[in-house]
Design a protein around this motif. Structure first.
Motif, PDB file in Angstrom:
ATOM      1  N   ILE A   9       0.857  -1.177   0.000  1.00 55.38           N
ATOM      2  CA  ILE A   9       0.000   0.000   0.000  1.00 55.38           C
ATOM      3  C   ILE A   9       0.893   1.226   0.000  1.00 55.38           C
ATOM      4  O   ILE A   9       2.068   1.167   0.354  1.00 55.38           O
ATOM      5  N   ALA A  10       0.308   2.333  -0.385  1.00 55.11           N
ATOM      6  CA  ALA A  10       1.072   3.578  -0.416  1.00 55.11           C
ATOM      7  C   ALA A  10       0.196   4.697   0.107  1.00 55.11           C
ATOM      8  O   ALA A  10      -1.027   4.648  -0.041  1.00 55.11           O
ATOM      9  N   ILE A  11       0.825   5.665   0.753  1.00 59.59           N
ATOM     10  CA  ILE A  11       0.072   6.833   1.196  1.00 59.59           C
ATOM     11  C   ILE A  11       0.723   8.091   0.626  1.00 59.59           C
ATOM     12  O   ILE A  11       1.923   8.123   0.348  1.00 59.59           O
ATOM     13  N   ARG A  12      -0.134   9.097   0.459  1.00 59.03           N
ATOM     14  CA  ARG A  12       0.316  10.317  -0.212  1.00 59.03           C
ATOM     15  C   ARG A  12      -0.032  11.545   0.630  1.00 59.03           C
ATOM     16  O   ARG A  12      -1.098  11.588   1.238  1.00 59.03           O
ATOM     17  N   GLY A  13       0.851  12.522   0.629  1.00 57.03           N
ATOM     18  CA  GLY A  13       0.606  13.783   1.346  1.00 57.03           C
ATOM     19  C   GLY A  13       1.932  14.461   1.618  1.00 57.03           C
ATOM     20  O   GLY A  13       2.992  13.920   1.302  1.00 57.03           O
ATOM     21  N   PRO A  14       1.893  15.644   2.236  1.00 55.66           N
ATOM     22  CA  PRO A  14       3.147  16.283   2.654  1.00 55.66           C
ATOM     23  C   PRO A  14       3.874  15.378   3.647  1.00 55.66           C
ATOM     24  O   PRO A  14       3.217  14.635   4.393  1.00 55.66           O
ATOM     25  N   ALA A  15       5.189  15.426   3.673  1.00 54.27           N
ATOM     26  CA  ALA A  15       5.936  14.515   4.554  1.00 54.27           C
ATOM     27  C   ALA A  15       7.155  15.215   5.146  1.00 54.27           C
ATOM     28  O   ALA A  15       7.722  16.133   4.547  1.00 54.27           O
ATOM     29  N   LEU A  16       7.517  14.735   6.325  1.00 56.88           N
ATOM     30  CA  LEU A  16       8.678  15.269   7.059  1.00 56.88           C
ATOM     31  C   LEU A  16       9.557  14.108   7.496  1.00 56.88           C
ATOM     32  O   LEU A  16       9.056  13.112   8.033  1.00 56.88           O
ATOM     33  N   SER A  17      10.864  14.233   7.290  1.00 53.17           N
ATOM     34  CA  SER A  17      11.786  13.218   7.802  1.00 53.17           C
ATOM     35  C   SER A  17      13.172  13.842   7.978  1.00 53.17           C
ATOM     36  O   SER A  17      13.386  15.006   7.635  1.00 53.17           O
ATOM     37  N   PHE A  18      14.077  13.070   8.532  1.00 54.45           N
ATOM     38  CA  PHE A  18      15.449  13.547   8.770  1.00 54.45           C
ATOM     39  C   PHE A  18      16.434  12.526   8.212  1.00 54.45           C
ATOM     40  O   PHE A  18      16.262  11.322   8.382  1.00 54.45           O
ATOM     41  N   THR A  19      17.480  13.044   7.575  1.00 56.64           N
ATOM     42  CA  THR A  19      18.516  12.162   7.029  1.00 56.64           C
ATOM     43  C   THR A  19      19.746  12.129   7.924  1.00 56.64           C
ATOM     44  O   THR A  19      20.696  11.406   7.648  1.00 56.64           O
ATOM     45  N   VAL A  65      -3.160   3.730  -3.543  1.00 59.30           N
ATOM     46  CA  VAL A  65      -2.542   4.944  -2.988  1.00 59.30           C
ATOM     47  C   VAL A  65      -3.603   5.704  -2.211  1.00 59.30           C
ATOM     48  O   VAL A  65      -4.585   6.182  -2.787  1.00 59.30           O
ATOM     49  N   ARG A  66      -3.408   5.800  -0.903  1.00 58.38           N
ATOM     50  CA  ARG A  66      -4.370   6.527  -0.049  1.00 58.38           C
ATOM     51  C   ARG A  66      -3.887   7.968   0.069  1.00 58.38           C
ATOM     52  O   ARG A  66      -2.807   8.211   0.601  1.00 58.38           O
ATOM     53  N   ASP A  67      -4.696   8.902  -0.419  1.00 62.25           N
ATOM     54  CA  ASP A  67      -4.268  10.307  -0.437  1.00 62.25           C
ATOM     55  C   ASP A  67      -4.837  11.037   0.777  1.00 62.25           C
ATOM     56  O   ASP A  67      -6.050  11.158   0.920  1.00 62.25           O
ATOM     57  N   TYR A  68      -3.959  11.515   1.640  1.00 60.22           N
ATOM     58  CA  TYR A  68      -4.413  12.218   2.847  1.00 60.22           C
ATOM     59  C   TYR A  68      -4.608  13.721   2.625  1.00 60.22           C
ATOM     60  O   TYR A  68      -5.025  14.431   3.537  1.00 60.22           O
ATOM     61  N   GLY A  69      -4.257  14.211   1.460  1.00 60.04           N
ATOM     62  CA  GLY A  69      -4.531  15.618   1.150  1.00 60.04           C
ATOM     63  C   GLY A  69      -3.464  16.566   1.678  1.00 60.04           C
ATOM     64  O   GLY A  69      -2.571  16.182   2.433  1.00 60.04           O
ATOM     65  N   SER A  70      -3.600  17.837   1.286  1.00 60.72           N
ATOM     66  CA  SER A  70      -2.510  18.791   1.537  1.00 60.72           C
ATOM     67  C   SER A  70      -2.458  19.303   2.975  1.00 60.72           C
ATOM     68  O   SER A  70      -1.493  19.969   3.357  1.00 60.72           O
ATOM     69  N   ASP A  71      -3.478  19.020   3.801  1.00 62.10           N
ATOM     70  CA  ASP A  71      -3.440  19.446   5.205  1.00 62.10           C
ATOM     71  C   ASP A  71      -2.910  18.357   6.132  1.00 62.10           C
ATOM     72  O   ASP A  71      -3.013  18.471   7.361  1.00 62.10           O
TER      73      ASP A  71
END
Ligand code: GUN
Ligand code: ZN
Length: 445
Positions: A9-19, A65-71
């Motif tokens: 499965i895949a999810i879509r939306g803005p994302a935050l992570s650290f490298t 692809v589950r889209d959580y939207g821009s908020d």
């Protein structure tokens, strides 16, 4: 392998992570913010992470692809590096500082865990609260009763969680019903390690409660246990309150400082997680740094018990950085919410005349916490190959946050609004090993 286990499965939306570590290398070099990302998951791991436009064409045909939207905001699941599950029922107990609080509230509550059925009920409640708050891994103190560890691990295993936990070791200064001995604590821990450590995603944490409730003989037994099982974690408390520090000095007059009480018994090194550390001095910080041990910063607890304001800027000082993760420390801590905990971490930094940035704060709750537990190769960030533990935030979870977000200039400001005003209502979904483990009921706030 079953069909469902291999499903993608895949999810879509803005994302935050650290490298990497923003305290060392700065946010610019380590924080990744994608305004429209896809995180794809297969067999419990992240298979793809990146901008939706690049990832979408790479997904196997038919991937949902589950889209959580821009908020929304997708992040690695939150990690709680210090928490007591048996203290869930006594959260918000009024009117005491640490040592008095232990005697008045904590020990009477932990005595109830002689009943495994009770332990199981509280373990379920605890893990449910974790998922409601986007916490997918925690480093947990159980009680002295071995079955309190079984109860938690059995529930965590059923949910597929990566979790570390251990039986508390205490052989003095607690009620009779909560005491083991150096030998029985060693034997029981050894049996629990054999049963649980490395089973699926579960890890054992050797858990001498703190120097006040263990004799030198028990600390030595814990040290031996850790030497014999060096890939286990080790967790304890240190320098949380000034009264505690003075008491430990009386109990161990021959030791150089508080950390030396543990170090002398073989209890300082990589995979050690020391709760609090507010009142550590410079040589102790230096020793934590060189040994690779970590501090769990538990700000809601520190304010609740009046213990002090941990100086994170000092702990991570560039010439001798100490690993630091974030902890709720339930039930001295007052919230399961990582947002509320970050809010308190910001206030602790303010009291030390520093201003923790939102980016640094989210690092502490994700990759930084994973690094404190030596799990940053498995959890704490979004990248192909990492275990698929995720939280999806709703960045407009209350009317006030919604209004305040409309005036936000940039992403750092949006993040800061979340950690200052947000709570469990901001968590709209939690994924554990690629499976949807919690979803917020629409319309319920
Ligand atoms: N020090 C020793 N035990 C405890 C505990 O249960 N909670 C806190 N906050 N500090 C401790
Ligand atoms: Zn604690």
């Amino acid at each position: 392998m079953s069909a469902s286990a291999s499903r993608s499965i895949a999810i879509r939306g803005p994302a935050l992570s650290f490298t990497g570590d923003p305290f060392r290398d700065g946010l610019e070099a380590t924080m990744v913010h994608e305004s429209d990302a896809i995180v794809a998951m297969t067999d419990g791991r992240i298979s793809h992470f990146g901008p939706a436009s690049l990832v979408a064409p790479l997904l196997p045909a038919g991937t949902e692809v589950r889209d959580y939207g821009s908020d929304a905001l997708i992040s690695a699941g939150f990690i709680d590096t210090h928490v007591h599950y048996p203290q869930t029922p006594m959260i918000a107990s009024h009117g005491a500082q640490l040592l008095d609080w232990l005697n008045r509230y904590t020990f009477p509550t932990e005595l109830k865990f002689a009943d495994k059925g009770y332990a199981r009920d509280i373990a379920k409640l605890f893990l449910r609260e974790n998922l409601r708050n986007g916490i997918t891994t925690s480093c947990v103190y159980c009680t002295v009763h071995p079955h309190s560890v079984d109860a938690l691990f059995e529930e965590a295993e059923a949910l597929g969680l990566r979790l570390a936990a251990g039986k508390v070791l205490m052989d003095r200064n607690a009620p009779e019903g909560l005491l083991d001995t150096a030998q029985s604590g060693y034997d029981e821990s050894q049996a629990l390690i054999a049963k649980w450590h490395g089973r699926g995603r579960l890890l054992y944490a050797i858990t001498p409660r703190f120097a006040g409730t263990s004799t030198p003989a028990q600390l030595a037994a814990a040290g031996a246990l850790w030497r014999e099982n060096s890939d286990c974690l080790m967790q304890t408390h240190i320098a949380e309150s000034r009264d505690e520090v003075a008491w430990i000095k009386e109990l161990f007059p021959e030791r150089r400082n508080y950390l030396d009480v543990y170090d002398h018994h073989g209890l300082c090194g990589a995979r050690a997680v020391f709760g609090h550390g507010i009142w550590l001095d410079e040589p102790e910080m230096q020793r934590l740094h060189e040994s690779g041990a970590a501090i769990a910063h538990c700000p809601t607890s520190n304010f609740f018990l009046g213990s002090g304001a941990f100086d994170i800027a000092r702990a991570v000082r560039k010439e001798r950085p100490v690993r630091v993760g974030l902890g709720t420390d339930i039930g001295a801590g007052t919230s399961f919410s990582i947002m509320a905990t970050l809010d308190a971490a910001y206030k602790a930094s303010q009291l030390n005349r520093q201003s923790l940035s939102a980016g640094h704060a989210y690092y502490l709750a994700t990759r930084g916490a994973a690094r404190a537990m030596y799990l940053d190769d498995k959890i704490g960030s979004l990248a192909a190959g990492m275990e698929a533990d995720l939280v999806v935030l709703d960045m407009r979870s209350t009317p006030l946050i919604d209004a305040r977000m409309s005036g936000a200039r940039d992403f750092p400001e949006q993040l800061f609004i979340q950690m200052t005003l947000g709570d469990d209502r901001a968590v709209q979904a939690t994924y554990v090993a690629g499976r949807l483990a919690y979803v917020k009921t629409p319309g319920v706030v």
